[in-house]
Design a protein around this motif. Structure first.
Motif, PDB file in Angstrom:
ATOM      1  N   UNK A  57       0.862  -1.173   0.000  1.00 46.45           N
ATOM      2  CA  UNK A  57       0.000   0.000   0.000  1.00 46.45           C
ATOM      3  C   UNK A  57       0.900   1.225   0.000  1.00 46.45           C
ATOM      4  N   UNK A  58       0.834   1.986  -1.070  1.00 42.77           N
ATOM      5  CA  UNK A  58       1.704   3.138  -1.218  1.00 42.77           C
ATOM      6  C   UNK A  58       1.135   4.384  -0.554  1.00 42.77           C
ATOM      7  N   UNK A  59      -0.192   4.528  -0.613  1.00 39.62           N
ATOM      8  CA  UNK A  59      -0.808   5.748  -0.092  1.00 39.62           C
ATOM      9  C   UNK A  59      -2.251   5.474   0.266  1.00 39.62           C
ATOM     10  N   UNK A  60      -2.700   6.103   1.334  1.00 40.79           N
ATOM     11  CA  UNK A  60      -4.108   6.081   1.724  1.00 40.79           C
ATOM     12  C   UNK A  60      -4.705   7.427   1.337  1.00 40.79           C
ATOM     13  N   UNK A  61      -5.641   7.412   0.388  1.00 38.71           N
ATOM     14  CA  UNK A  61      -6.224   8.651  -0.105  1.00 38.71           C
ATOM     15  C   UNK A  61      -7.209   9.213   0.907  1.00 38.71           C
ATOM     16  N   UNK A  62      -7.624  10.456   0.656  1.00 40.40           N
ATOM     17  CA  UNK A  62      -8.508  11.126   1.603  1.00 40.40           C
ATOM     18  C   UNK A  62      -9.852  10.427   1.733  1.00 40.40           C
ATOM     19  N   UNK A  63     -10.325   9.795   0.668  1.00 37.15           N
ATOM     20  CA  UNK A  63     -11.599   9.086   0.721  1.00 37.15           C
ATOM     21  C   UNK A  63     -11.466   7.653   1.214  1.00 37.15           C
ATOM     22  N   UNK A  64     -10.270   7.233   1.608  1.00 37.61           N
ATOM     23  CA  UNK A  64     -10.069   5.888   2.139  1.00 37.61           C
ATOM     24  C   UNK A  64      -9.559   4.884   1.128  1.00 37.61           C
ATOM     25  N   UNK A  65      -9.571   5.199  -0.158  1.00 33.22           N
ATOM     26  CA  UNK A  65      -9.046   4.278  -1.156  1.00 33.22           C
ATOM     27  C   UNK A  65      -7.542   4.107  -1.007  1.00 33.22           C
TER      28      UNK A  65
ATOM     29  N   UNK B 223      -7.491   0.692  -5.194  1.00 34.72           N
ATOM     30  CA  UNK B 223      -8.525  -0.239  -4.768  1.00 34.72           C
ATOM     31  C   UNK B 223      -9.354   0.382  -3.646  1.00 34.72           C
ATOM     32  N   UNK B 224     -10.542  -0.177  -3.453  1.00 32.39           N
ATOM     33  CA  UNK B 224     -11.389   0.219  -2.336  1.00 32.39           C
ATOM     34  C   UNK B 224     -11.186  -0.756  -1.183  1.00 32.39           C
ATOM     35  N   UNK B 225     -11.153  -0.281   0.039  1.00 34.11           N
ATOM     36  CA  UNK B 225     -11.028  -1.204   1.171  1.00 34.11           C
ATOM     37  C   UNK B 225     -12.180  -2.204   1.230  1.00 34.11           C
ATOM     38  N   UNK B 226     -13.360  -1.825   0.727  1.00 32.72           N
ATOM     39  CA  UNK B 226     -14.511  -2.731   0.755  1.00 32.72           C
ATOM     40  C   UNK B 226     -14.321  -3.937  -0.144  1.00 32.72           C
TER      41      UNK B 226
END
Length: 228
Positions: free
Chosen positions: A147-155, A179-182
């Motif tokens: 995981x390179x980065x966690x975006x502001x919306x959680x992706x 990707x989406x965490x869901x």
């Protein structure tokens, strides 16, 4: 002369560009695909003095999934594509031109050795084109990425590569995307068809790989830079 010099300059420029492109080969441990260790996040100082960090905690019923920078997630490659295209074109043209006999003095037709001077031309052209293309690809396997980065919306922005050395050649898989965490299942895996803006590269290096590709000079003569 100027046209010949321009064409010759374009040929040499194409040869130089092709030679430069041929030298840029993929290699293992590329810094672009190397894992980036996340910087330690500062722990917020709570008024209670507790060391418990709410944003890093998991409940008793949560799954052990990738959520933060530097976490590892497994991508299940299930890529299958198939394309088919067929085109056909036909055209034809007929033309005919006739010139009346030449009239000389006295209103008589002009003749040479008894043959009346009269001109005519006929032309016929036909074209038939038929093209058909079929292509299918399949890529099945697994690759673990970071995981390179966690975006502001959680992706999650993911990126990674895998290299395999087989005999005298090497094969590699590179992958980037969002990707989406869901979409991450309980086994901490995600299917490749659920990756947004996916870039999946599967190729190789070595004698077996290079033996399947034409040389840089052949690529130049068969490429768009060759003017003839």
């Amino acid at each position: 002369m100027r046209t010949f010099v321009s064409v010759l300059s374009a040929v040499f420029a194409g040869l130089l560009l092709s030679a430069c492109a041929a030298t840029q080969q993929p290699f293992a441990d590329d810094p672009y695909y190397s894992p980036i260790p996340p910087e330690p996040a500062p722990r917020p100082v709570l008024k209670t003095g507790s060391l418990f960090a709410q944003h890093h905690s998991n409940s008793l019923y949560s799954d052990n999934k990738a959520r933060h920078e530097g976490d590892i997630i497994t991508v299940v490659l299930r890529e299958r594509t198939q394309a088919s295209k067929q085109a056909k074109h036909e055209s034809g043209k007929d033309s005919s031109v006739t010139v009346d006999p030449m009239i000389g003095l006295g209103g008589r037709a002009v003749s040479v050795a008894g043959n009346v001077l009269q001109f005519g031309a006929n032309s016929t052209s036909e074209f038939t084109g038929d093209a058909k293309a079929d292509q299918s690809n399949s890529l099945v396997g697994d690759i673990s990425v970071n995981v390179l980065q966690v975006m502001a919306n959680g992706n999650l922005v993911i990126r990674g590569e895998k290299w395999l050395t087989l005999n005298t050649g090497k094969e590699y898989i590179r992958l980037t995307g969002i990707i989406r965490p869901q979409d991450v299942d309980v086994n901490n895996t995600v299917e490749s068809n659920k990756i947004a803006n996916a870039r999946i590269e599967y190729s190789g290096t070595g004698a077996h790989h290079y033996g399947q590709s034409p040389g840089w000079l052949s690529r130049f003569f068969n490429g768009p830079l060759w003017p003839f």
